[in-house]
Motif scaffolding. Sequence first.
Motif, PDB file in Angstrom:
ATOM      1  N   ARG A 147      17.841  32.255  29.563  1.00  0.00           N
ATOM      2  CA  ARG A 147      17.258  33.071  28.404  1.00  0.00           C
ATOM      3  C   ARG A 147      18.077  33.887  27.873  1.00  0.00           C
ATOM      4  NH1 ARG A 147      12.011  31.731  30.451  1.00  0.00           N
ATOM      5  NH2 ARG A 147      11.864  33.890  31.788  1.00  0.00           N
ATOM      6  N   GLU A 148      19.005  34.763  28.977  1.00  0.00           N
ATOM      7  CA  GLU A 148      19.636  35.801  28.715  1.00  0.00           C
ATOM      8  C   GLU A 148      21.158  35.440  28.270  1.00  0.00           C
ATOM      9  OE1 GLU A 148      18.617  38.457  31.890  1.00  0.00           O
ATOM     10  OE2 GLU A 148      16.594  38.907  31.014  1.00  0.00           O
ATOM     11  N   GLN A 149      21.301  34.181  28.506  1.00  0.00           N
ATOM     12  CA  GLN A 149      23.021  33.981  28.444  1.00  0.00           C
ATOM     13  C   GLN A 149      23.401  34.243  27.200  1.00  0.00           C
ATOM     14  OE1 GLN A 149      24.220  30.025  29.451  1.00  0.00           O
ATOM     15  NE2 GLN A 149      23.334  30.088  31.697  1.00  0.00           N
ATOM     16  N   GLU A 150      22.581  34.154  26.078  1.00  0.00           N
ATOM     17  CA  GLU A 150      23.256  34.446  24.523  1.00  0.00           C
ATOM     18  C   GLU A 150      23.551  35.982  24.620  1.00  0.00           C
ATOM     19  OE1 GLU A 150      23.798  32.517  22.176  1.00  0.00           O
ATOM     20  OE2 GLU A 150      23.200  31.161  23.610  1.00  0.00           O
ATOM     21  N   GLN A 151      23.051  36.747  25.543  1.00  0.00           N
ATOM     22  CA  GLN A 151      23.611  38.102  25.519  1.00  0.00           C
ATOM     23  C   GLN A 151      24.608  38.541  26.322  1.00  0.00           C
ATOM     24  OE1 GLN A 151      20.213  37.555  25.223  1.00  0.00           O
ATOM     25  NE2 GLN A 151      20.447  37.819  23.317  1.00  0.00           N
ATOM     26  N   ALA A 152      25.099  37.327  27.341  1.00  0.00           N
ATOM     27  CA  ALA A 152      26.231  37.471  28.244  1.00  0.00           C
ATOM     28  C   ALA A 152      27.455  37.618  27.641  1.00  0.00           C
ATOM     29  CB  ALA A 152      25.963  36.503  29.220  1.00  0.00           C
ATOM     30  N   LYS A 153      28.508  38.334  28.330  1.00  0.00           N
ATOM     31  CA  LYS A 153      29.834  38.248  27.777  1.00  0.00           C
ATOM     32  C   LYS A 153      30.441  37.087  27.931  1.00  0.00           C
ATOM     33  CE  LYS A 153      30.036  43.438  28.175  1.00  0.00           C
ATOM     34  NZ  LYS A 153      30.804  44.587  28.607  1.00  0.00           N
ATOM     35  N   ASN A 154      31.514  36.568  27.245  1.00  0.00           N
ATOM     36  CA  ASN A 154      32.319  35.407  27.462  1.00  0.00           C
ATOM     37  C   ASN A 154      32.518  34.880  28.801  1.00  0.00           C
ATOM     38  OD1 ASN A 154      31.517  34.575  24.750  1.00  0.00           O
ATOM     39  ND2 ASN A 154      33.307  35.476  23.662  1.00  0.00           N
ATOM     40  N   PRO A 155      33.177  36.076  29.520  1.00  0.00           N
ATOM     41  CA  PRO A 155      33.454  35.671  30.837  1.00  0.00           C
ATOM     42  C   PRO A 155      32.352  35.045  31.569  1.00  0.00           C
ATOM     43  CG  PRO A 155      34.854  37.469  30.071  1.00  0.00           C
ATOM     44  CD  PRO A 155      33.739  37.411  29.041  1.00  0.00           C
ATOM     45  N   VAL A 156      31.441  35.870  31.779  1.00  0.00           N
ATOM     46  CA  VAL A 156      30.216  35.369  32.217  1.00  0.00           C
ATOM     47  C   VAL A 156      29.676  34.059  32.032  1.00  0.00           C
ATOM     48  CG1 VAL A 156      27.745  35.891  33.148  1.00  0.00           C
ATOM     49  CG2 VAL A 156      29.630  37.704  33.120  1.00  0.00           C
ATOM     50  N   LYS A 157      29.619  33.553  30.800  1.00  0.00           N
ATOM     51  CA  LYS A 157      29.246  32.550  30.247  1.00  0.00           C
ATOM     52  C   LYS A 157      30.118  31.311  30.827  1.00  0.00           C
ATOM     53  CE  LYS A 157      27.256  34.051  25.721  1.00  0.00           C
ATOM     54  NZ  LYS A 157      27.175  33.805  24.280  1.00  0.00           N
ATOM     55  N   THR A 158      31.527  31.611  30.635  1.00  0.00           N
ATOM     56  CA  THR A 158      32.123  30.750  30.993  1.00  0.00           C
ATOM     57  C   THR A 158      32.451  30.460  32.745  1.00  0.00           C
ATOM     58  OG1 THR A 158      33.933  31.272  29.527  1.00  0.00           O
ATOM     59  CG2 THR A 158      34.936  29.872  31.234  1.00  0.00           C
ATOM     60  N   ALA A 159      31.705  31.429  33.309  1.00  0.00           N
ATOM     61  CA  ALA A 159      31.427  31.298  34.864  1.00  0.00           C
ATOM     62  C   ALA A 159      30.221  30.560  35.074  1.00  0.00           C
ATOM     63  CB  ALA A 159      31.239  32.738  35.392  1.00  0.00           C
ATOM     64  N   TYR A 160      29.022  30.545  34.324  1.00  0.00           N
ATOM     65  CA  TYR A 160      28.040  29.802  34.321  1.00  0.00           C
ATOM     66  C   TYR A 160      28.347  28.342  34.298  1.00  0.00           C
ATOM     67  CZ  TYR A 160      24.824  33.835  33.387  1.00  0.00           C
ATOM     68  OH  TYR A 160      24.165  35.038  33.590  1.00  0.00           O
ATOM     69  N   ARG A 161      29.294  27.923  33.355  1.00  0.00           N
ATOM     70  CA  ARG A 161      29.507  26.660  33.095  1.00  0.00           C
ATOM     71  C   ARG A 161      30.430  26.193  34.228  1.00  0.00           C
ATOM     72  NH1 ARG A 161      30.059  28.667  27.640  1.00  0.00           N
ATOM     73  NH2 ARG A 161      32.193  28.786  27.987  1.00  0.00           N
ATOM     74  N   TYR A 162      31.418  26.743  34.867  1.00  0.00           N
ATOM     75  CA  TYR A 162      32.259  26.287  35.529  1.00  0.00           C
ATOM     76  C   TYR A 162      31.248  26.262  36.977  1.00  0.00           C
ATOM     77  CZ  TYR A 162      36.391  26.144  38.615  1.00  0.00           C
ATOM     78  OH  TYR A 162      37.515  25.952  39.406  1.00  0.00           O
ATOM     79  N   VAL A 163      30.549  26.944  37.201  1.00  0.00           N
ATOM     80  CA  VAL A 163      29.680  26.631  38.526  1.00  0.00           C
ATOM     81  C   VAL A 163      28.965  25.445  38.423  1.00  0.00           C
ATOM     82  CG1 VAL A 163      27.709  27.811  40.072  1.00  0.00           C
ATOM     83  CG2 VAL A 163      29.494  29.287  39.189  1.00  0.00           C
ATOM     84  N   ASP A 164      28.142  25.075  37.309  1.00  0.00           N
ATOM     85  CA  ASP A 164      27.588  24.075  36.893  1.00  0.00           C
ATOM     86  C   ASP A 164      28.390  22.781  37.049  1.00  0.00           C
ATOM     87  OD1 ASP A 164      25.171  25.483  36.379  1.00  0.00           O
ATOM     88  OD2 ASP A 164      25.454  25.481  34.182  1.00  0.00           O
ATOM     89  N   ASP A 165      29.610  22.966  36.445  1.00  0.00           N
ATOM     90  CA  ASP A 165      30.401  21.749  36.639  1.00  0.00           C
ATOM     91  C   ASP A 165      31.199  21.341  38.029  1.00  0.00           C
ATOM     92  OD1 ASP A 165      30.192  21.384  33.934  1.00  0.00           O
ATOM     93  OD2 ASP A 165      31.894  22.370  33.425  1.00  0.00           O
ATOM     94  N   HIS A 166      31.042  22.264  38.890  1.00  0.00           N
ATOM     95  CA  HIS A 166      31.623  22.150  40.324  1.00  0.00           C
ATOM     96  C   HIS A 166      30.489  22.652  41.334  1.00  0.00           C
ATOM     97  CE1 HIS A 166      34.920  23.010  37.396  1.00  0.00           C
ATOM     98  NE2 HIS A 166      35.509  22.172  38.128  1.00  0.00           N
ATOM     99  N   ILE A 167      29.347  22.156  41.084  1.00  0.00           N
ATOM    100  CA  ILE A 167      28.645  22.641  41.988  1.00  0.00           C
ATOM    101  C   ILE A 167      28.405  21.508  43.275  1.00  0.00           C
ATOM    102  CG2 ILE A 167      26.479  20.934  41.373  1.00  0.00           C
ATOM    103  CD1 ILE A 167      26.130  24.745  42.203  1.00  0.00           C
ATOM    104  N   HIS A 168      29.168  20.435  43.057  1.00  0.00           N
ATOM    105  CA  HIS A 168      28.900  19.347  44.221  1.00  0.00           C
ATOM    106  C   HIS A 168      30.044  19.992  45.338  1.00  0.00           C
ATOM    107  CE1 HIS A 168      32.358  18.600  41.429  1.00  0.00           C
ATOM    108  NE2 HIS A 168      32.930  18.017  42.423  1.00  0.00           N
ATOM    109  N   ARG A 169      30.831  21.058  45.240  1.00  0.00           N
ATOM    110  CA  ARG A 169      31.714  21.365  46.069  1.00  0.00           C
ATOM    111  C   ARG A 169      31.822  23.064  46.440  1.00  0.00           C
ATOM    112  NH1 ARG A 169      35.930  24.075  44.099  1.00  0.00           N
ATOM    113  NH2 ARG A 169      36.540  23.579  41.806  1.00  0.00           N
TER     114      ARG A 169
END
Length: 257
Positions: A147-169
């Motif tokens: 819910r608070e992702q919209e307020q997050a700075k761009n590097p952290v938003k990018t980090a969220y996506r990176y973790v989601d995309d590589h969660i299998h390793r």
Amino acid sequence: MNNKVIMVVDDEETTRRGLRKTLIVWSNGRYEILTASTAGEALAHSGKTKIHILITDICMPEMTGLELVKEMKESGQQPVTLMISGHSQFEFAQEAIRLGVLNYLVKPVSKAKLIEAVEEALVKEESIERAGIIEKSADLTLLQVNREQEQAKNPVKTAYRYVDDHIHRQISLKEVADHVHLNSSYFSVLFKEQAGLTFSEYVTRIRLQHAKQLLAATGLPIAQIAEESGYQTAKYFNKIFKEYEGMTPGAYRKSLR
């Protein structure tokens, strides 16, 4: 046999038998087809068995099909419902829509229309089931983060996506910091500030949520679920899962069923 149950409720024996026969031939053993001649009989069935698809006549003695749907909802059963009637009456259709009935069929119902409506109902039921699984496996802490992702700075938003995309390793903080072009120490502080969680806890929670969804929606062995959720051993996965969920992955899977 598939564990999904389709129930036909109609006080007219000829109609009831005809609908059942059509569904049995169409389903070819994939689904269990139950019938009831009254709403009361249908409620007795629903007290013992989960009904996934309900096909009910509207005009029946003692209790109408619309009243049956209300009674089932009050008892906790919410099957995807198809209404059938010998004539089209606007007030019935209005009430059916208000109750969330998926389709309204006028007798005589052709085999093609019945099968088309039931197939649509099954798709709807699967969608509802998936949504339920996602809701049950949701991590409230992660929901707050989302819910608070919209307020997050761009590097952290990018980090969220990176973790989601590589969660299998395996994923390290340094790897993600490098991905967002930040110093590891600064990224760690920034992530905690924006997410309200350390990077390590966020990754763990994402892994466990992914695992819970697989435990609920698939029959995959726990060792494989552990691997697909980024854990190198099932033993360590079991340990972390129990710490966060208060039960083993196997017990969690059983609890959902």
